[in-house]
Write a protein that holds these residues in place. Sequence first.
Motif, PDB file in Angstrom:
ATOM      1  N   SER B 266       0.824  -1.204   0.000  1.00 23.36           N
ATOM      2  CA  SER B 266       0.000   0.000   0.000  1.00 23.36           C
ATOM      3  C   SER B 266       0.860   1.258   0.000  1.00 23.36           C
ATOM      4  O   SER B 266       0.450   2.300  -0.479  1.00 23.36           O
ATOM      5  CB  SER B 266      -0.889   0.035   1.232  1.00 23.36           C
ATOM      6  OG  SER B 266      -1.431  -1.217   1.477  1.00 23.36           O
ATOM      7  N   SER B 293      -0.262  -0.277  -6.785  1.00 24.69           N
ATOM      8  CA  SER B 293      -1.343   0.550  -6.244  1.00 24.69           C
ATOM      9  C   SER B 293      -0.780   1.770  -5.521  1.00 24.69           C
ATOM     10  O   SER B 293      -1.425   2.813  -5.478  1.00 24.69           O
ATOM     11  CB  SER B 293      -2.247  -0.277  -5.338  1.00 24.69           C
ATOM     12  OG  SER B 293      -1.482  -0.914  -4.366  1.00 24.69           O
ATOM     13  N   LYS B 296      -0.513   4.340  -8.138  1.00 25.46           N
ATOM     14  CA  LYS B 296      -1.828   4.846  -8.527  1.00 25.46           C
ATOM     15  C   LYS B 296      -2.397   5.772  -7.455  1.00 25.46           C
ATOM     16  O   LYS B 296      -3.026   6.774  -7.751  1.00 25.46           O
ATOM     17  CB  LYS B 296      -2.790   3.671  -8.768  1.00 25.46           C
ATOM     18  CG  LYS B 296      -2.480   2.931 -10.073  1.00 25.46           C
ATOM     19  CD  LYS B 296      -3.386   1.717 -10.213  1.00 25.46           C
ATOM     20  CE  LYS B 296      -2.998   0.894 -11.415  1.00 25.46           C
ATOM     21  NZ  LYS B 296      -3.490  -0.491 -11.297  1.00 25.46           N
ATOM     22  N   ASN B 297      -2.183   5.388  -6.161  1.00 21.99           N
ATOM     23  CA  ASN B 297      -2.743   6.182  -5.066  1.00 21.99           C
ATOM     24  C   ASN B 297      -1.819   7.302  -4.615  1.00 21.99           C
ATOM     25  O   ASN B 297      -2.124   7.984  -3.644  1.00 21.99           O
ATOM     26  CB  ASN B 297      -3.037   5.283  -3.855  1.00 21.99           C
ATOM     27  CG  ASN B 297      -3.981   4.177  -4.214  1.00 21.99           C
ATOM     28  OD1 ASN B 297      -4.780   4.323  -5.142  1.00 21.99           O
ATOM     29  ND2 ASN B 297      -3.887   3.063  -3.518  1.00 21.99           N
ATOM     30  N   ASN B 298      -0.694   7.439  -5.306  1.00 19.68           N
ATOM     31  CA  ASN B 298       0.302   8.456  -4.935  1.00 19.68           C
ATOM     32  C   ASN B 298       0.733   8.313  -3.473  1.00 19.68           C
ATOM     33  O   ASN B 298       0.741   9.260  -2.697  1.00 19.68           O
ATOM     34  CB  ASN B 298      -0.270   9.851  -5.202  1.00 19.68           C
ATOM     35  CG  ASN B 298       0.814  10.904  -5.209  1.00 19.68           C
ATOM     36  OD1 ASN B 298       1.994  10.569  -5.391  1.00 19.68           O
ATOM     37  ND2 ASN B 298       0.447  12.148  -5.017  1.00 19.68           N
ATOM     38  N   THR B 299       1.050   7.092  -3.082  1.00 17.22           N
ATOM     39  CA  THR B 299       1.548   6.874  -1.716  1.00 17.22           C
ATOM     40  C   THR B 299       3.008   6.442  -1.746  1.00 17.22           C
ATOM     41  O   THR B 299       3.415   5.490  -1.107  1.00 17.22           O
ATOM     42  CB  THR B 299       0.697   5.833  -0.965  1.00 17.22           C
ATOM     43  OG1 THR B 299       0.542   4.693  -1.820  1.00 17.22           O
ATOM     44  CG2 THR B 299      -0.647   6.382  -0.582  1.00 17.22           C
ATOM     45  N   ALA B 358      -9.942  14.982   0.664  1.00 14.24           N
ATOM     46  CA  ALA B 358     -10.384  13.729   0.053  1.00 14.24           C
ATOM     47  C   ALA B 358     -11.853  13.755  -0.360  1.00 14.24           C
ATOM     48  O   ALA B 358     -12.259  13.053  -1.287  1.00 14.24           O
ATOM     49  CB  ALA B 358     -10.128  12.577   1.008  1.00 14.24           C
ATOM     50  N   SER B 383      -3.653  13.453   2.360  1.00 10.02           N
ATOM     51  CA  SER B 383      -3.631  13.548   0.906  1.00 10.02           C
ATOM     52  C   SER B 383      -4.598  14.633   0.436  1.00 10.02           C
ATOM     53  O   SER B 383      -5.739  14.690   0.904  1.00 10.02           O
ATOM     54  CB  SER B 383      -4.052  12.213   0.278  1.00 10.02           C
ATOM     55  OG  SER B 383      -3.097  11.256   0.593  1.00 10.02           O
ATOM     56  N   ASN B 398      -2.159  16.027  -7.375  1.00 11.67           N
ATOM     57  CA  ASN B 398      -2.232  15.369  -6.060  1.00 11.67           C
ATOM     58  C   ASN B 398      -1.001  15.699  -5.218  1.00 11.67           C
ATOM     59  O   ASN B 398       0.114  15.689  -5.722  1.00 11.67           O
ATOM     60  CB  ASN B 398      -2.294  13.855  -6.234  1.00 11.67           C
ATOM     61  CG  ASN B 398      -3.619  13.416  -6.816  1.00 11.67           C
ATOM     62  OD1 ASN B 398      -4.653  14.043  -6.551  1.00 11.67           O
ATOM     63  ND2 ASN B 398      -3.603  12.374  -7.627  1.00 11.67           N
ATOM     64  N   ASN B 400       0.786  15.255  -0.995  1.00 13.41           N
ATOM     65  CA  ASN B 400       0.688  14.741   0.366  1.00 13.41           C
ATOM     66  C   ASN B 400       1.329  15.745   1.294  1.00 13.41           C
ATOM     67  O   ASN B 400       2.466  16.158   1.063  1.00 13.41           O
ATOM     68  CB  ASN B 400       1.424  13.416   0.494  1.00 13.41           C
ATOM     69  CG  ASN B 400       0.643  12.309  -0.148  1.00 13.41           C
ATOM     70  OD1 ASN B 400      -0.381  11.890   0.363  1.00 13.41           O
ATOM     71  ND2 ASN B 400       1.113  11.858  -1.299  1.00 13.41           N
TER      72      ASN B 400
END
Lengths: 352, 413
Positions: B266, B293, B296-299, B358, B383, B398, B400
């Motif tokens: 994640s 992922s 994709k989730n920019n984590t 979000a 985020s 995007n 964080n």
Amino acid sequence: MKNNIKDFSKYNTPKRWLITVTSLLFLLFISVLVSVSVGTVKIPFQQVMIVIWNGIAGIHQNSLYSKIILQLRLPSIIMAVIVGVALSSSGASLQGLFRNPLIDPYILGISAGAAFGAALSITMGFDSYQSFYYLPISAFIGAIIAVTMVYGLSYSHGEVSNSNLIFGGIAVGYIFSAIVSFLMFVSGPHLQELIYWLLGSFSDALWGEIDLILMPVIISVFILFYFSKELNLLTGGEDLAAATGVNLKLTKNMIIFITTLLTAIAVSMSGIIGFVGLVIPHIMRRIVGNDYRILIPTSAIGGAILLVISDTIARTIISPVIVPVGVVTSFIGAPFFIYLFRRSLKRMEVSI
Amino acid sequence: MNMNYKKNITVAIAIVLIVASFIGGYFTYMYTSGKSVNGIPSTNNTSNRSITIIDDTGRVITIHGIPQRIVSLAPSNTEILFDLNLRNKLVGIDSIYDYTTAQVKEWGISNVTQVTTSTNINYEEILNLTPDLVLAAGITSPAQVYKLTSLGLTVVVLNPENMHQILNDIYLVGLVCGTLTTAKTIISNLSAMLTHIETTVGSVYTKPSVLLTYYPDNYSMAYWTYGPGSFGNRLIIDAGGYNIASNLSLSYPEISVGSVVNLNPSFIMVGVGPYGLNITSYSSFNPTWINLSAVKNNTIYGLNDAYISEPDISLFYVLQEMAYILHPSLFNLTGNVSGRLYNGNTPQTSVTIKLLNATNTVVATTDTNATGGYQFTGIPCGSYKMEIIYNGKIYYRNINIIYLNMVNVVIHL
């Protein structure tokens, strides 16, 4: 053969022997003196002499110079001398025993076995910071195990043939090298320590270690010298030697036993230092000839000189950086060997 | 035959001699190595204090006086000395320390001698510095510690294995070097932080999976990561995460690109900074990167790689950053973001930038200044999405926002 006989007659007089060995010893003495006088810290030569003299006289000293010379430089240099003597006298004897110029003291898998022992000790963390002795002991045991395996594998029909020993050495060497590579892969944080050990170094030498190995090495080298007459007779082949009354079995077993002991001691104390045991005997052969009565002592001293010089260069060439001694050994030894080799080719004196 | 018989006897005697000399040498060795070597009395100070401590390796060391000349053999030790305001007493340093010219100037260590080359210690240089304390570490081998001790030097080995032991080591150095008050302040702050993080993430049942890598290996298409028993693994656990490499058998293994895709963490945290890496170094050679992922989730987060590889105080800041990245909702913390807005190479002035959370609610609004700069301060970490309306078009970006960090985002329309 012709050359060999010529060489025998040229150097077998006791006077010649004495002059050659004494002058080499003198050279060794000079290189030790130079080595002890140079280093990262500049110490005036006069001070070096005073410190050494006081040290010999047993006068208690607590100066910076005395610490650097007596606790740091001298143990490393004397360790270099002992390791040089052990490796090159072993190399010379084994080359004579196998009648093969490509033999070095590590041929019977000693280096791989010792590396295995050391790697095991380092990755398993046998040594704590409170007591440090498992590393040299397990390297020594690893070396002995490797040679025992090689000897056992080569034994057939009541005898041990040379080619079997060499093949056995190569095979066992590869097995242990593979294990060492695996241990390096899994060693994690210990990897640096292991690499440092494998490169070989004299800088961690302690007086206690020298006390431990000095007498065994001296006696072992004398035993090799004691067998020089047999090695001379072996140059004509094993059958010829047996016909002239050489006890082949005893000679072979003793030389393998003693060289294993010497090499294992050297490797367990300072890591794997290549080149010396292979090339110093060749260099000496080209200088003093093929008579093992002079070849063994001159090789021993020559090995010591090369390692002392290499150690000095390693410590000083890009000071304060200390280059691994094994790198320097090959770097200065190989060109000298090439020079001697080319010179002898020109003179048509090709002989091993 | 008679001759061979004689020879046999001689050989037997020789072997007995070798064994005897070994035994003799062994006893000499044991006798000399058994002698305890005390540290040399410090001549540099007038303190008569004499304390006996036990270091991380269980060695008992007596230290006379307060050390005035200290040699550090590991970056983590140097860091601890700096934190305890002992930089003036530092005379020797290892070569592993990641200096930049700016750091050398800033820390005032241009006059400090380097005493190691990789793992090779220059003992002469150390002796020449006449230190009254040598701080060794786990990277110093037992042989080297033994040699240093034989030279009459006072050697203390710091080898922490978890966060609490780092605190112990700070205490130890503070005790030895006479800066115990500073040490206690640091320790109480850090242990408060540690307790806060531990209790906060302790209540979390779902541990997000994490890939923590400090070096990309583009030849074997793999990432160097932290396995069981390593500090990196400990960090992820303490921060309330699950290390995807924790069931590998090595402490410092490589994990292949394929495994990363399969385990699909994640969060991806990569070492960036002093050692010259950025996030692109990790993604450029990996064709499956865009399928992850975390991408994709920019984590994906960059962590200072000098921090994550050295067991000292900076590790606590990494822990804090990591705990916040993994569990932003548990920590009521704020951060800042700033940057510049460009169209091509021209900075865009007076463009409105909206910050959406979000749920697409506008949290903050700002206009770019004359040089295209913008800034949001005091934003709860998490985020966000920046919305820029420019020439009738809507652009999204995007971001964080991380606690304590000033996130710098340059936007090219």
